[in-house]
Scaffold this motif. Structure first.
Motif, short mmCIF file in Angstrom:
data_model
loop_
_atom_site.label_atom_id
_atom_site.label_comp_id
_atom_site.label_asym_id
_atom_site.label_seq_id
_atom_site.Cartn_x
_atom_site.Cartn_y
_atom_site.Cartn_z
N ARG A 1 37.99 42.36 40.20
CA ARG A 1 37.61 42.00 38.85
C ARG A 1 38.17 42.72 37.63
N VAL A 2 38.91 43.87 37.83
CA VAL A 2 39.80 44.18 37.00
C VAL A 2 41.32 43.30 36.62
N GLY A 3 41.73 42.88 37.85
CA GLY A 3 42.96 41.92 38.00
C GLY A 3 42.44 40.79 37.31
N ARG A 4 41.36 39.88 37.57
CA ARG A 4 40.91 38.68 36.79
C ARG A 4 40.99 39.08 35.36
N ALA A 5 40.18 40.14 35.07
CA ALA A 5 39.98 40.21 33.53
C ALA A 5 41.57 40.66 32.87
N THR A 6 42.43 41.35 33.47
CA THR A 6 43.70 41.36 32.87
C THR A 6 44.58 40.17 32.93
N VAL A 7 44.45 39.28 33.78
CA VAL A 7 45.04 37.96 33.92
C VAL A 7 44.40 37.26 32.61
N GLU A 8 43.20 37.47 32.45
CA GLU A 8 42.37 36.26 31.47
C GLU A 8 42.91 36.80 30.14
N ALA A 9 43.04 38.20 29.95
CA ALA A 9 43.22 38.90 28.69
C ALA A 9 44.94 38.51 28.33
N GLY A 10 45.71 38.30 29.46
CA GLY A 10 47.10 37.98 29.09
C GLY A 10 47.22 36.67 28.57
N GLN A 11 46.18 35.78 29.25
CA GLN A 11 46.35 34.44 28.93
C GLN A 11 45.60 34.18 27.71
#
Length: 384
Positions: A126-136
């Motif tokens: 979940r942390v990784g997905r949130a980080t990727v979404e924040a970067g996008q």
């Protein structure tokens, strides 16, 4: 009567016996849906009384078998295997064997083994997905900033394209109409800061330095920061809701169909109006907050307004005011960009308008506080 007689003909039956060292369960009759409830009650407790026995399920006596009966036989075999017995199914006709195979394959497919739950893996995912979404999202917002910049440069070359009426309208909405709420909150913040500072400085007999605390804190940080947060919650959310509603009503699509640029018509007037209004609101908030602090100092510390102003002149200078107000245009750009960007992302539903309006406020306030921290670090590094 014929249907009832057919249903009761050759009812399903079960018999069990030991043959040498093998426990045999013989099944016969019609194992169909009507017989399953009665047979299931007997099969729940059926099984050899010796551990790790050899079990033979003899189906040679079956007259008829449907999927319900085949599932009952399959579950019996699986239960006996789970108890440690060796199970063999014999005596079934070829058509019944094919049905048993299909039921076994379907039951295994319908009940896949669940993966083991790993809390740490789930947290990292979940942390990784949130980080990727924040970067996008950050990349898309940066692209939106570039598009707005290009449109603004086009207006500089062709100033007649600029819409003055929307600009004045939004200047009134985000500036003049925000004066009451900004003034009230700033006045109360000034009172709170003066009161809390007085309680601490009174321990050292330095109540007069409440003016220094109030002046530097309000002019450098608190005034413009609180004003920006109020504007983000008030005007930034309004930008998202207004543009989002236009997206739901397909007004933005109609603009594009007519050859009009939504960024030029909807974004730039709001952006420029907020860039003009926020510094003025920040200055107004500073004055009102200092006035609130002066009222508190007079009523609680017996510091007259003349003493307050004299000490304020010693505590602050033009640089102190400049450090606070120079942030205002940057905060205004961030609030307007996020509000308009989220509004243009709205899909064709009212739920989307509400979700993205909330997101607009949260992201705007987050970015304003982050930028304020970066400004503080920069000014400290430059010695300002």
């Amino acid at each position: 009567m014929r249907a009832g007689a057919e249903a009761t003909k050759d009812p399903g039956w079960i018999s069990t016996a030991w043959e040498e060292d093998q426990w045999v369960l013989a099944a016969g009759g019609r194992w169909d849906l009507s017989a399953v409830p009665r047979l299931d009650q007997r099969l729940r407790t059926a099984g050899p009384d010796r551990p790790a026995s050899s079990v033979c399920i003899d189906l040679s006596g079956l007259v008829a078998l449907d999927t319900a009966g085949a599932l009952l036989i399959d579950r019996l075999a699986e239960r006996l295997r789970a108890e440690g017995h060796t199970v063999a199914i014999v005596g079934a006709r070829p058509d019944l064997c094919a049905l048993l195979r299909e039921v076994r394959r379907a039951s295994r497919a319908d009940s896949p083994a669940l993966p083991r739950y790993e809390p740490m893996h789930d947290l990292l995912e979940r942390v990784g997905r949130a980080t990727v979404e924040a970067g996008q999202d950050a990349a898309k917002l940066l692209g939106f900033l570039g598009m707005v910049t290009v449109t603004a440069l086009r207006l500089v070359r062709q100033p007649r394209r600029f819409r003055m009426t929307p600009f004045v309208f939004h200047l009134e909405q985000v500036g003049l109409n925000a004066l009451p709420i900004v003034g009230l909150l700033s006045f109360l913040i000034g009172i709170v800061l003066a009161y809390q500072g007085a309680d601490q400085l009174r321990l050292f007999g330095a109540e007069i330095f409440v003016v220094n605390l109030l002046g530097i804190g309000v002019l450098r940080e608190i005034g413009i920061l609180m004003t920006s947060i109020i504007v983000a919650g008030r005007s930034g959310s309004a930008f998202t809701a207004q543009i989002g509603t236009m997206k739901v009503n397909q007004e933005v699509d109609a603009m594009r169909t007519l050859g009009l640029d939504p960024v030029e018509l909807l974004v730039l007037p709001r952006l420029l109006a907020l860039m003009v209004a926020l510094p003025l609101l920040g200055f107004y908030a500073n004055v009102v907050a200092l006035f609130g602090g002066a009222v508190m100092a007079y009523s609680y510390l017996d510091i007259t307004f003349g003493q307050f102003l004299k000490q304020l002149q010693l505590a602050v200078n033009e640089t102190t005011l400049f450090v606070g107000l120079v942030k205002a245009p940057v905060f205004a750009i961030v609030i307007a960009l996020v509000g308009c960007y989220e509004g243009l992302r709205v899909t064709g539903s009212a739920q989307s308008v509400g979700q993205l309006t909330t997101r607009s406020v949260v992201v705007s306030i987050f970015l304003v506080i982050v930028l304020d921290a970066l400004f503080s670090i920069l000014f400290s590094y430059l010695g300002i």
